[in-house]
Design an enzyme around this catalytic site. Structure first.
Site, PDB file in Angstrom:
ATOM      1  N   HIS A   1      -0.961 -26.036  -0.815  1.00  0.00           N
ATOM      2  CA  HIS A   1      -0.708 -27.321  -1.464  1.00  0.00           C
ATOM      3  C   HIS A   1      -0.157 -27.168  -2.883  1.00  0.00           C
ATOM      4  O   HIS A   1      -0.405 -28.021  -3.744  1.00  0.00           O
ATOM      5  CB  HIS A   1      -2.005 -28.156  -1.501  1.00  0.00           C
ATOM      6  CG  HIS A   1      -2.662 -28.268  -0.166  1.00  0.00           C
ATOM      7  ND1 HIS A   1      -3.959 -27.859   0.061  1.00  0.00           N
ATOM      8  CD2 HIS A   1      -2.187 -28.698   1.035  1.00  0.00           C
ATOM      9  CE1 HIS A   1      -4.272 -28.052   1.335  1.00  0.00           C
ATOM     10  NE2 HIS A   1      -3.205 -28.567   1.947  1.00  0.00           N
TER      11      HIS A   1
ATOM     12  N   THR B   1      -9.897   8.803  -1.507  1.00  0.00           N
ATOM     13  CA  THR B   1      -8.987   9.319  -2.524  1.00  0.00           C
ATOM     14  C   THR B   1      -8.913   8.339  -3.677  1.00  0.00           C
ATOM     15  O   THR B   1      -8.271   7.298  -3.574  1.00  0.00           O
ATOM     16  CB  THR B   1      -7.569   9.524  -1.951  1.00  0.00           C
ATOM     17  OG1 THR B   1      -7.654  10.091  -0.652  1.00  0.00           O
ATOM     18  CG2 THR B   1      -6.752  10.423  -2.850  1.00  0.00           C
TER      19      THR B   1
ATOM     20  N   GLU C   1      -7.103   2.963  -7.690  1.00  0.00           N
ATOM     21  CA  GLU C   1      -8.037   2.918  -6.562  1.00  0.00           C
ATOM     22  C   GLU C   1      -9.475   2.939  -7.078  1.00  0.00           C
ATOM     23  O   GLU C   1      -9.766   3.406  -8.179  1.00  0.00           O
ATOM     24  CB  GLU C   1      -7.779   4.105  -5.618  1.00  0.00           C
ATOM     25  CG  GLU C   1      -8.668   4.168  -4.373  1.00  0.00           C
ATOM     26  CD  GLU C   1      -8.571   2.938  -3.468  1.00  0.00           C
ATOM     27  OE1 GLU C   1      -8.991   1.839  -3.907  1.00  0.00           O
ATOM     28  OE2 GLU C   1      -8.113   3.077  -2.315  1.00  0.00           O
ATOM     29  N   TRP C   2     -10.373   2.394  -6.272  1.00  0.00           N
ATOM     30  CA  TRP C   2     -11.812   2.415  -6.551  1.00  0.00           C
ATOM     31  C   TRP C   2     -12.187   3.830  -6.997  1.00  0.00           C
ATOM     32  O   TRP C   2     -11.794   4.812  -6.367  1.00  0.00           O
ATOM     33  CB  TRP C   2     -12.550   2.072  -5.267  1.00  0.00           C
ATOM     34  CG  TRP C   2     -13.956   1.575  -5.402  1.00  0.00           C
ATOM     35  CD1 TRP C   2     -14.985   2.192  -6.038  1.00  0.00           C
ATOM     36  CD2 TRP C   2     -14.485   0.357  -4.853  1.00  0.00           C
ATOM     37  NE1 TRP C   2     -16.134   1.461  -5.922  1.00  0.00           N
ATOM     38  CE2 TRP C   2     -15.860   0.319  -5.199  1.00  0.00           C
ATOM     39  CE3 TRP C   2     -13.945  -0.686  -4.101  1.00  0.00           C
ATOM     40  CZ2 TRP C   2     -16.701  -0.721  -4.811  1.00  0.00           C
ATOM     41  CZ3 TRP C   2     -14.781  -1.720  -3.713  1.00  0.00           C
ATOM     42  CH2 TRP C   2     -16.137  -1.748  -4.070  1.00  0.00           C
TER      43      TRP C   2
ATOM     44  N   ARG D   1       0.851  -1.199   0.000  1.00  0.00           N
ATOM     45  CA  ARG D   1       0.000   0.000   0.000  1.00  0.00           C
ATOM     46  C   ARG D   1       0.884   1.246   0.000  1.00  0.00           C
ATOM     47  O   ARG D   1       1.927   1.275   0.683  1.00  0.00           O
ATOM     48  CB  ARG D   1      -0.911   0.024   1.228  1.00  0.00           C
ATOM     49  CG  ARG D   1      -1.872   1.214   1.222  1.00  0.00           C
ATOM     50  CD  ARG D   1      -2.739   1.273   2.465  1.00  0.00           C
ATOM     51  NE  ARG D   1      -3.571   2.484   2.434  1.00  0.00           N
ATOM     52  CZ  ARG D   1      -4.336   2.897   3.432  1.00  0.00           C
ATOM     53  NH1 ARG D   1      -4.394   2.198   4.562  1.00  0.00           N
ATOM     54  NH2 ARG D   1      -5.039   4.007   3.317  1.00  0.00           N
ATOM     55  N   HIS D   2       0.475   2.254  -0.754  1.00  0.00           N
ATOM     56  CA  HIS D   2       1.251   3.491  -0.803  1.00  0.00           C
ATOM     57  C   HIS D   2       1.322   4.134   0.591  1.00  0.00           C
ATOM     58  O   HIS D   2       0.487   3.876   1.473  1.00  0.00           O
ATOM     59  CB  HIS D   2       0.661   4.474  -1.817  1.00  0.00           C
ATOM     60  CG  HIS D   2      -0.696   5.015  -1.448  1.00  0.00           C
ATOM     61  ND1 HIS D   2      -0.878   5.960  -0.467  1.00  0.00           N
ATOM     62  CD2 HIS D   2      -1.912   4.738  -1.957  1.00  0.00           C
ATOM     63  CE1 HIS D   2      -2.151   6.260  -0.379  1.00  0.00           C
ATOM     64  NE2 HIS D   2      -2.811   5.523  -1.260  1.00  0.00           N
TER      65      HIS D   2
ATOM     66  N   ARG E   1      -7.559  -4.367  -0.516  1.00  0.00           N
ATOM     67  CA  ARG E   1      -8.490  -5.210   0.253  1.00  0.00           C
ATOM     68  C   ARG E   1      -9.498  -5.880  -0.679  1.00  0.00           C
ATOM     69  O   ARG E   1      -9.851  -7.057  -0.489  1.00  0.00           O
ATOM     70  CB  ARG E   1      -9.185  -4.373   1.321  1.00  0.00           C
ATOM     71  CG  ARG E   1      -8.271  -4.079   2.505  1.00  0.00           C
ATOM     72  CD  ARG E   1      -8.955  -3.226   3.553  1.00  0.00           C
ATOM     73  NE  ARG E   1      -8.997  -1.824   3.142  1.00  0.00           N
ATOM     74  CZ  ARG E   1      -9.861  -0.933   3.606  1.00  0.00           C
ATOM     75  NH1 ARG E   1     -10.782  -1.305   4.482  1.00  0.00           N
ATOM     76  NH2 ARG E   1      -9.817   0.324   3.210  1.00  0.00           N
TER      77      ARG E   1
ATOM     78  N   ARG F   1       0.925   8.616  -6.144  1.00  0.00           N
ATOM     79  CA  ARG F   1       1.302   8.151  -4.800  1.00  0.00           C
ATOM     80  C   ARG F   1       1.747   6.693  -4.818  1.00  0.00           C
ATOM     81  O   ARG F   1       2.593   6.286  -4.010  1.00  0.00           O
ATOM     82  CB  ARG F   1       0.148   8.366  -3.822  1.00  0.00           C
ATOM     83  CG  ARG F   1      -1.173   7.705  -4.201  1.00  0.00           C
ATOM     84  CD  ARG F   1      -2.329   8.308  -3.389  1.00  0.00           C
ATOM     85  NE  ARG F   1      -3.613   7.681  -3.648  1.00  0.00           N
ATOM     86  CZ  ARG F   1      -4.434   8.029  -4.643  1.00  0.00           C
ATOM     87  NH1 ARG F   1      -4.080   8.976  -5.493  1.00  0.00           N
ATOM     88  NH2 ARG F   1      -5.612   7.422  -4.791  1.00  0.00           N
TER      89      ARG F   1
END
Length: 236
Positions: free
Chosen positions: A216, A28, A103-104, A15-16, A185, A72
């Site tokens: 496995h 953001t 990002e979203w 993550r930034h 996430r 970023r």
């Protein structure tokens, strides 16, 4: 007891570092913000400990690095690999900047905090009987959970192409993603094959590193690595 999953490829999530909007919880998406001085330090500290020859993220073991196009995230990639293999990664074609990791897209909610978003939605006649949840409801004039799912699933297919034939360490196949809090996430949920609205509580601090892998040695058994032993560092 031997490590039954030794050699299995990893997917590292970076993550930034902190920005001014990270500090006060503002959503953001497309807004371009600089890392704060503290955000720079967060990323540099993670890089010093975790990135480099013989460390957790060893550039020689990376098959590919995917980076969000937001500044970023690009700056975070640069800071993580300061002096430890960035040039070779770039020159060997192992770095891709992709909108799949952006990002979203928050639409009307860009720059707002959660309570402001929920108030706005009620003004628009939404969520009269329940509170807004981005994982279920998405963003007005922004992305829906289904749209985010589609681009992340496409990226996961690309990652599988790097890793499927190397599940026992046949050749280096680790992958690094450098992106954003909500997006990483969301990626974790899709990696584990959960729908976006699945109530999986995940936390990730700015500048943090997460790890995904497989059980496995199977491409069909994606896993969240909740802990691992650190490799022995090479002498400087």
């Amino acid at each position: 007891m031997p490590d039954k999953d030794a050699g299995t490829p990893r997917v590292y999530l970076a993550r930034h570092g902190e920005t001014e909007w990270t500090k006060n919880g503002r959503y953001t998406g497309v807004t371009e913000l600089e890392l704060t001085p503290h955000g720079v330090t967060q990323v540099q500290n993670s890089g010093r400990v975790l990135v480099g020859p013989g460390r957790l993220i060893d550039p020689s073991r990376l098959a590919h690095v995917f980076v969000s196009p937001r500044k970023r995230a690009v700056d975070t990639f640069d800071l993580l690999f300061e002096g430890v293999g960035k040039q070779d990664l770039v020159e060997s074609g192992r770095v891709t900047t992709t909108e799949k990791l952006a990002e979203w897209r928050y639409g009307l909610y860009e720059g707002l905090v959660t309570k402001e978003i929920r108030a706005l939605r009620k003004e628009h006649g939404l969520d009269q009987d329940r509170e807004w949840n981005i994982w279920r409801d998405g963003c007005e004039e922004g992305e829906s959970p289904q749209e985010v799912t589609a681009r992340l699933d496409s990226l996961i297919e690309e990652i599988h192409a790097f890793q499927a034939g190397n599940m026992h360490g046949e050749k280096p196949a680790d992958v690094l993603l450098v992106a954003h809090g909500h997006l990483l996430r969301a990626f974790t949920k899709r990696w584990l094959k959960y729908p976006m609205e699945f109530p999986l509580s995940l936390m990730m601090e700015p500048g943090a590193i997460g790890i995904l892998s497989y059980e496995h040695h199977s491409i069909d058994e994606p896993a969240l690595m909740v802990g691992m032993a650190f490799p022995s560092q090479s002498a400087p």
